[in-house]
Write an enzyme that holds these catalytic residues in place. Structure first.
Site, short mmCIF file in Angstrom:
data_model
loop_
_atom_site.label_atom_id
_atom_site.label_comp_id
_atom_site.label_asym_id
_atom_site.label_seq_id
_atom_site.Cartn_x
_atom_site.Cartn_y
_atom_site.Cartn_z
N LYS A 95 35.58 42.15 45.14
CA LYS A 95 35.74 41.28 44.05
C LYS A 95 37.37 40.94 43.67
CE LYS A 95 32.94 39.01 43.18
NZ LYS A 95 32.37 37.93 43.86
N THR A 99 36.80 36.54 49.80
CA THR A 99 36.31 35.29 50.32
C THR A 99 37.54 34.10 50.17
OG1 THR A 99 34.21 35.98 49.93
CG2 THR A 99 34.43 33.68 50.43
N HIS A 152 37.15 46.10 53.45
CA HIS A 152 37.34 46.50 51.87
C HIS A 152 37.98 47.78 51.91
CE1 HIS A 152 35.82 43.29 50.04
NE2 HIS A 152 34.50 43.35 50.27
N ASP A 172 44.00 42.16 38.79
CA ASP A 172 43.96 42.71 37.38
C ASP A 172 42.77 43.44 37.36
OD1 ASP A 172 43.50 43.41 34.62
OD2 ASP A 172 45.15 42.45 34.22
N ARG A 174 40.81 44.70 35.09
CA ARG A 174 39.87 44.51 34.11
C ARG A 174 39.21 43.14 34.43
NH1 ARG A 174 45.10 44.43 30.02
NH2 ARG A 174 45.82 43.70 31.83
N ALA A 177 36.65 44.24 37.26
CA ALA A 177 35.58 44.91 36.71
C ALA A 177 34.37 43.90 36.21
CB ALA A 177 36.03 46.11 35.70
#
Length: 371
Positions: A95, A99, A152, A172, A174, A177
């Protein structure tokens, strides 16, 4: 130059593999400055100039020094990868913009807003443990375009090849997450679970039939605490239920001066997509016709990727599972500002304080971070 020679020494010492080998294991005193080291790995380096200073570039490939293996991830699959000159490896934490980076590289490679095949087929995830390795290798072997492969893994879990270009994206933590919470929750929902079951029957990967997405708390605050205090791997301290984004980025940051490693920041891509794509094209040695350039940039915006999701997912595992829900969540920054408490932000601060100061400044971009 010295730190790179030590790095190559350390990698060669770990040629035999194994779990949790140190990234900078002490070299034996009699290890030569050049020649052949343990495991038959050539340890010679040559000097080049960049920005007026000398740096060391390996003249041969180097093995990984750490193994990541879980029902989802298997770093040893890279041992079967046969690189070609000019291959591109896209490495991100989960994340962090994987992609997105794949779509950008695809636009540069093909210089077209339309892709010849689904993105996940053009750019397979090699270390994904659930899909038969032979199928992934066959796909890569048949490709005649410039290949770009997803991973990854941190740098020390990958073989390093001097003729391969490595594109790394940081985000970042945050924002990462919160995006990971959405991703993990969605993957454990009914649609992806059914897709995984169907893929198990169709593909029969070694670990696919028994794989279950990790159960994560519905409450984002409970998830935040888990994300910043544990990992899926015992030698890491954050990133649960996947591997650590801080360790992933640190491994690449240490060697960011290498001419075949380029770090991108998610926020820079949001702020200046055109500029970041131009800089990436230069790094990859790709010249793009200016007449098509605006269309390529437009095709790589989040809005366009959401509209054209059919270009992303293939008919295999990734297409069945990831394409069964809203994969492109928001792609924005700063949602944590109104969501997280001071105690929760302190967990983030503690995680990033373990990073080198320069890396922390580059990654966080936030003067409000407490020191």
């Amino acid at each position: 130059m010295r730190h790179l020679i030590e790095w190559f020494r350390s990698a060669s010492l770990a040629a035999a593999g194994g779990h949790c080998l140190p990234w900078r294991s002490p070299p034996p005193k009699d290890f030569p400055e050049s020649g052949t080291g343990s495991g038959g790995v050539e340890a010679s380096v040559e000097c080049h100039r960049k920005n007026g200073s000398e740096f060391a570039v390996p003249t041969s490939s180097y093995p990984p020094s750490r193994v990541y293996r879980s029902p989802l991830l298997d770093s040893t699959r890279w041992n079967s990868f046969e690189p070609r000159h000019g291959d591109i490896v896209i490495s991100t934490a989960t994340k962090a913009g994987t992609t997105w980076a794949q779509r950008i590289v695809a636009s540069l490679v093909f210089q077209s807003v339309r892709l010849p095949r689904p993105l996940m087929e053009l750019s397979p995830w090699l270390d994904m443990a659930m899909v038969p390795l032979a199928d992934v290798l066959a796909t890569l072997s048949e490709q005649r375009h410039r290949r770009f492969v997803k991973t990854h893994l941190p740098l020390d879990a990958l073989p390093f090849h001097p003729h391969v270009r490595y594109v790394v994206v940081g985000r970042d933590l945050r924002d990462l997450a919160l995006s990971t919470h959405h991703h993990a929750r969605s993957m454990s929902s009914a649609g992806p679970r059914a897709a995984l079951a169907a893929a198990a029957q169709a593909h029969g990967g070694e670990n696919l039939s028994s794989f279950r997405p990790p159960e994560v708390p519905e409450d984002v605050h409970a998830f935040w605490r888990e994300f910043f205090t544990r990992s899926a791997y015992p030698w890491e301290s954050d990133g649960w239920p996947y591997n650590s984004p801080t360790r992933h980025l640190s491994s690449w940051w240490e060697h960011r001066s290498e001419p075949n490693i380029r770090l991108l920041h998610y926020q820079d891509m949001l702020d200046d997509l055109d500029g970041e794509m131009r800089r990436l094209a230069e790094f990859l040695g790709i010249t793009v016709d200016e007449r098509v350039w605006p269309d390529l940039v437009h095709a790589c915006t989040f809005a366009e990727m959401k509209v054209n999701e059919d270009e992303i997912w293939d008919s295999g595992l990734s297409g069945s599972a990831l394409g069964s829900w809203n994969f492109f969540h928001k792609g924005t920054s700063g949602q944590w500002r109104t969501l997280c408490s001071e105690d929760e932000l302190a967990l983030h601060d503690r995680a990033v304080r373990r990073l080198p100061e320069e890396l922390r400044t580059w990654l966080v971009r936030d003067p409000s971070l407490r020191t």
